[in-house]
Scaffold this active site. Structure first.
Site, PDB file in Angstrom:
ATOM      1  N   GLY A  11       0.890  -1.158   0.017  1.00 25.63           N
ATOM      2  CA  GLY A  11      -0.027   0.010  -0.069  1.00 25.63           C
ATOM      3  C   GLY A  11       0.819   1.418   0.075  1.00 25.63           C
ATOM      4  NE  ARG A  38      -6.803  -5.984  -2.884  1.00 30.97           N
ATOM      5  CZ  ARG A  38      -7.556  -4.736  -2.344  1.00 30.97           C
ATOM      6  NH1 ARG A  38      -8.886  -4.638  -3.104  1.00 30.97           N
ATOM      7  NH2 ARG A  38      -7.023  -3.882  -1.762  1.00 30.97           N
ATOM      8  CB  SER A  39      -1.193  -7.192  -2.297  1.00 35.10           C
ATOM      9  OG  SER A  39      -2.179  -6.249  -2.152  1.00 35.10           O
ATOM     10  NE  ARG A  97      -3.327   6.488  15.165  1.00 37.66           N
ATOM     11  CZ  ARG A  97      -3.999   6.833  13.891  1.00 37.66           C
ATOM     12  NH1 ARG A  97      -4.932   7.386  14.126  1.00 37.66           N
ATOM     13  NH2 ARG A  97      -3.097   6.518  13.041  1.00 37.66           N
ATOM     14  CB  CYS A 126      -1.225  11.845   8.879  1.00 38.06           C
ATOM     15  SG  CYS A 126      -3.020  11.927   8.367  1.00 38.06           S
ATOM     16  CG  HIS A 239      -2.787  15.975   5.557  1.00 38.49           C
ATOM     17  ND1 HIS A 239      -3.201  15.756   4.318  1.00 38.49           N
ATOM     18  CD2 HIS A 239      -2.928  15.257   6.315  1.00 38.49           C
ATOM     19  CE1 HIS A 239      -3.817  14.527   4.607  1.00 38.49           C
ATOM     20  NE2 HIS A 239      -3.703  14.140   5.792  1.00 38.49           N
TER      21      HIS A 239
END
Length: 339
Positions: A11, A38-39, A97, A126, A239
């Protein structure tokens, strides 16, 4: 040398983690790249060697020292198993977290917190990472009473499909065609959407509450008054944040610039006369947090306004995670907690 497994390697964040590991010359011994079925089978290159992505299983963590989870649900499923097998997990998801037993770490802000880990260390959101670095710089010299933050978040924060949607939708609009939104609730091309993640209590979104609760935990201040509005903007990467800070002690704009410029990980880019200020266009593919438009708040006695920009895939995710791994080595707290 340390054995490292990257989960979610294929990803966007996983690819950045590999790039950062290589750039920072992290002492990788054995490397395993894992992802969903899938990967599995995809080939990736690290330091000139080709690796085949494997489907993640509990066996993926045997003999590994550090497990870097790129995000998603994988850490909830496999994190405890990785810890049982001797790994220290560094997790980019929101799964742990706010767990009081799990350190939430930004190395420039609270590096010592890695020492009390019990096998899992969380990488913050982030937008939180980007904000808490300048907040810490200000807090250390003037204290902080209240924070008001508005974010302008790039579409890459929502994944590859979001990037593709912005591209295709922009082309469609310019060609006078329709392109119904799939990733976002509304058209993102030539638009702003003041809605990131699901709505929760008091009609704040989950993304907004992350910034509130995670910041308090990282800064060790449960009473910090902070409110957030998070907005998705038609920008590919990096961002931006408008941050208003009411300080305990008076801090002039000039002194604030000095304080911010001397803090690790911050680059002050602030020269109004030359139209110099941080922008995503110039701050992407960088690890620093860029701060500009530093002004005293004209509406309160002790306040500051900051404009902050950083690459959310690097410092907001991958770089911060690799820096945590470096702290584990520095503090010798790998394998089995604080030993």
């Amino acid at each position: 040398m340390y054995n490292v497994v990257v989960v979610g390697a294929s990803g966007a964040v996983g690819q950045e983690i590999l790039k950062v590991l290589e750039e920072r010359n992290f002492p990788v011994g054995e490397l395993r790249l894992c992802a969903t079925s899938r990967s599995a089978g995809k080939q990736m290159v690290f330091r000139g060697k080709v690796y085949t992505v494997q489907e993640t299983s509990i066996d993926s963590f045997e003999g590994m020292d550090i497990a870097l989870f790129a995000g998603g649900a994988a850490s909830k499923e496999f994190g405890p198993a990785a810890v049982e097998r001797g790994c220290v997990v560094i997790d980019n998801s929101s799964n742990f977290r706010l767990d009081p037993k799990v350190p939430l770490v930004v190395p420039e802000v609270n590096p010592e917190d890695v020492k009390w880990h019990q096998g899992i260390i969380a990488n913050p959101n982030c937008s939180t990472i980007i904000m808490v670095i300048p907040l810490k710089a200000i807090k250390d010299v003037a204290g902080i009473k209240r924070v008001v933050v508005s974010t302008y978040q790039a579409v890459s924060g929502a994944g590859k499909e979001a990037i593709d949607e912005l591209t295709a939708q922009t082309r469609a609009v310019l060609d006078g065609q329709d392109y119904p939104p799939k990733v976002f609730p509304y058209q993102i091309a030539f638009n702003l959407i003041p809605h990131i993640d699901v709505f929760q209590e008091m009609d704040y979104t989950k993304e907004e509450w992350k910034m509130v609760k995670e910041t308090r935990k990282i800064l060790h201040d449960d009473q910090l008054a902070i409110t957030a509005t998070t907005v998705r903007v038609p920008v590919y990467r990096s961002h931006s944040e408008s941050i208003n800070i009411e300080t305990v002690e008076k801090l002039t704009a000039r002194k604030a610039k000095e304080v911010l410029a001397s803090f690790p990980g911050i680059v002050v880019l602030d020269d109004p006369a030359r139209k110099e200020y941080p922008m995503p266009l110039f701050c992407s593919q960088r690890d620093e947090v860029f701060v500009g438009r530093i002004r005293e708040d004209n509406s309160v006695e002790r306040g500051l306004n900051l404009w902050v920009v950083a690459d959310q895939l690097r410092k907001g995710a991958a770089t911060n995670a690799v820096q945590i791994a470096e702290l584990l080595i520095k503090y010798r707290c790998l394998r089995g907690g604080n030993r």
